[in-house]
Design an enzyme around this catalytic site. Structure first.
Site, PDB file in Angstrom:
ATOM      1  N   GLY A  16       0.802  -1.212   0.000  1.00  0.00           N
ATOM      2  CA  GLY A  16       0.000   0.000   0.000  1.00  0.00           C
ATOM      3  C   GLY A  16       0.836   1.263   0.000  1.00  0.00           C
ATOM      4  N   ILE A  50      -6.806  -2.795   1.476  1.00  0.00           N
ATOM      5  CA  ILE A  50      -8.262  -2.874   1.620  1.00  0.00           C
ATOM      6  C   ILE A  50      -8.856  -1.472   1.758  1.00  0.00           C
ATOM      7  CG2 ILE A  50      -8.095  -5.134   2.716  1.00  0.00           C
ATOM      8  CD1 ILE A  50      -8.947  -3.736   5.360  1.00  0.00           C
ATOM      9  N   ASP A  51      -8.002  -0.463   2.013  1.00  0.00           N
ATOM     10  CA  ASP A  51      -8.490   0.906   2.228  1.00  0.00           C
ATOM     11  C   ASP A  51      -8.806   1.639   0.930  1.00  0.00           C
ATOM     12  OD1 ASP A  51      -7.918   0.396   4.927  1.00  0.00           O
ATOM     13  OD2 ASP A  51      -5.866   1.134   4.702  1.00  0.00           O
ATOM     14  N   VAL A  97     -10.831  -9.073  10.572  1.00  0.00           N
ATOM     15  CA  VAL A  97     -11.627 -10.021   9.794  1.00  0.00           C
ATOM     16  C   VAL A  97     -11.820  -9.506   8.365  1.00  0.00           C
ATOM     17  CG1 VAL A  97     -13.908  -9.051  10.403  1.00  0.00           C
ATOM     18  CG2 VAL A  97     -13.698 -11.478   9.847  1.00  0.00           C
TER      19      VAL A  97
END
Length: 373
Positions: free
Chosen positions: A110, A134-135, A298
């Site tokens: 990232g 994931i951001d 998760v």
């Protein structure tokens, strides 16, 4: 001569990393006949020269596997903890790169990885960066692998929380990841039908949220789901943070900048646990019971969905093509219906925030979702 390429995964793990390793590796070995070297545990493995030779059989069966077969770490190449001291490991990494006979290094990660990759490029290494997080907060790429799966997981969680909120006539506050950007909370909040969505880009008023919940109750809806990005802040705290960041930008000396940065970190640290405080305040203002669910890691785990497998494969294959064509010190971006090479210098240290006039925000407001302002 046969090229010898290094590859590593750094920063937080995310679904799709193995798909990208496989995409790059299969193209590198099968199409170009290169040798592939996988460094263990991110930049630390690169500094300690811990690697494994990757052949086609090591890449078989990993497409659907979550996490990363190479391991990862969040180490900074210029400030790595070694024997209890912060040490500039860039010269050591350059030596290892040369000793291992590498022609290029592929870094999957990232924003922090982009900065590390840029530092290594400035030191003379041939570097390629593949965007993972994931951001979804990496500039100049439409998406990063990991985001789609995390969005799916977060959306399913909100779906499940609706039924318990409805059954018990409660407020459910669900905290989602996202670092300093609101893409994940905004996307999952819309897809999951959250009644309130709070993101870092739009400071919120607890009173405004309570008013939204009261309006719902007046219309016979005695429950509400509030999706909160981990970086979302009340208006006053957001003003304090913005002022502290301004002091960092305007600092007249390295010493003043260091002090200002400590102030920023102090405000960010004190903000942890805001979801719990928000739930307590909403309970007090509305008289409804409030419960908090923090999804945490998760959202990072498990099998990557089809979109992330596809994106990881596409970016990996495009990365191999970039190496073959001699394009280095770039990030392979997902743009439109294809890929594009973006100069690392324009990406490193930058954050892709949600524009306050973004289509997703407008869509949320149009369907009656409150944004806390």
């Amino acid at each position: 001569m046969t090229k010898r390429i290094g590859i590593l995964t750094a920063g937080g793990d995310a679904p799709g990393l193995n798909a990208a390793i496989r995409g790059f590796g299969k193209a590198a070995i099968g199409n170009y006949g290169w040798q592939l070297v996988g460094f263990r545990d991110g930049m630390r493995g690169l500094a300690e020269n811990r690697f494994v030779e990757l052949e086609a059989r090591e890449l078989s069966g990993i497409l659907t596997t979550g996490g990363t077969i190479l391991g990862t770490s969040r180490d900074k190449v210029h400030r790595m903890m070694v024997n209890g001291q912060r040490t500039d490991m860039i010269p050591t990494i350059v030596d290892n790169y040369e000793a291992d006979g590498l022609d290029a290094l592929v870094c999957l990660g990232g924003g922090g990885t982009a900065k590390n990759a840029h530092r290594l490029a400035e030191a003379g290494l041939n570097v390629i960066h593949l965007p993972k997080t994931i951001d979804n907060d990496i500039l100049y790429t439409d998406s990063s692998f990991g985001f789609s799966t995390a969005l799916e997981i977060a959306t399913e969680a909100i779906d499940r929380l609706h039924s318990t909120a409805h059954s018990h006539h409660r407020i459910i506050v669900v905290e989602l990841m996202g670092h300093r950007a609101g893409w994940l909370a905004l996307g999952a909040g819309i897809a999951g039908g959250a009644d309130v969505i709070l993101i870092p880009e739009i400071p919120y008023s607890v009173e405004a949220i309570a008013e939204k919940i009261e309006r719902r109750r007046a219309n016979g809806l005695s429950f509400s789901v509030v999706a909160v990005a981990e970086g979302a802040m009340p208006i006053e705290e957001a003003k304090q943070l913005e002022y502290a960041r301004t002091l960092v930008k305007d600092a007249s000396s390295p010493e003043a900048k260091a002090i200002a940065k400590k102030s920023v970190k102090a405000i960010e640290s004190s903000h942890r646990g805001t979801s719990l405080a928000l739930a307590q305040e909403l309970e007090s203002l509305t008289g409804l019971e409030a419960r908090v669910t923090i999804l945490g890691h998760v959202q990072r785990g498990g099998t990557p969905n089809g979109a992330d497998r596809l994106l990881g494969t596409r970016l990996g294959v495009a990365g191999a093509a970039a190496v073959a064509e001699g394009h280095f010190n770039v990030m392979v971006a997902d743009r439109g219906h294809g890929t594009e090479l973006v100069d690392l210098e324009s990406v490193a240290g930058k954050v892709k925030y949600v524009p306050t006039d973004h289509e997703w925000i407008e869509a949320a407001r149009e369907v009656g979702t409150a944004m806390g302002d």
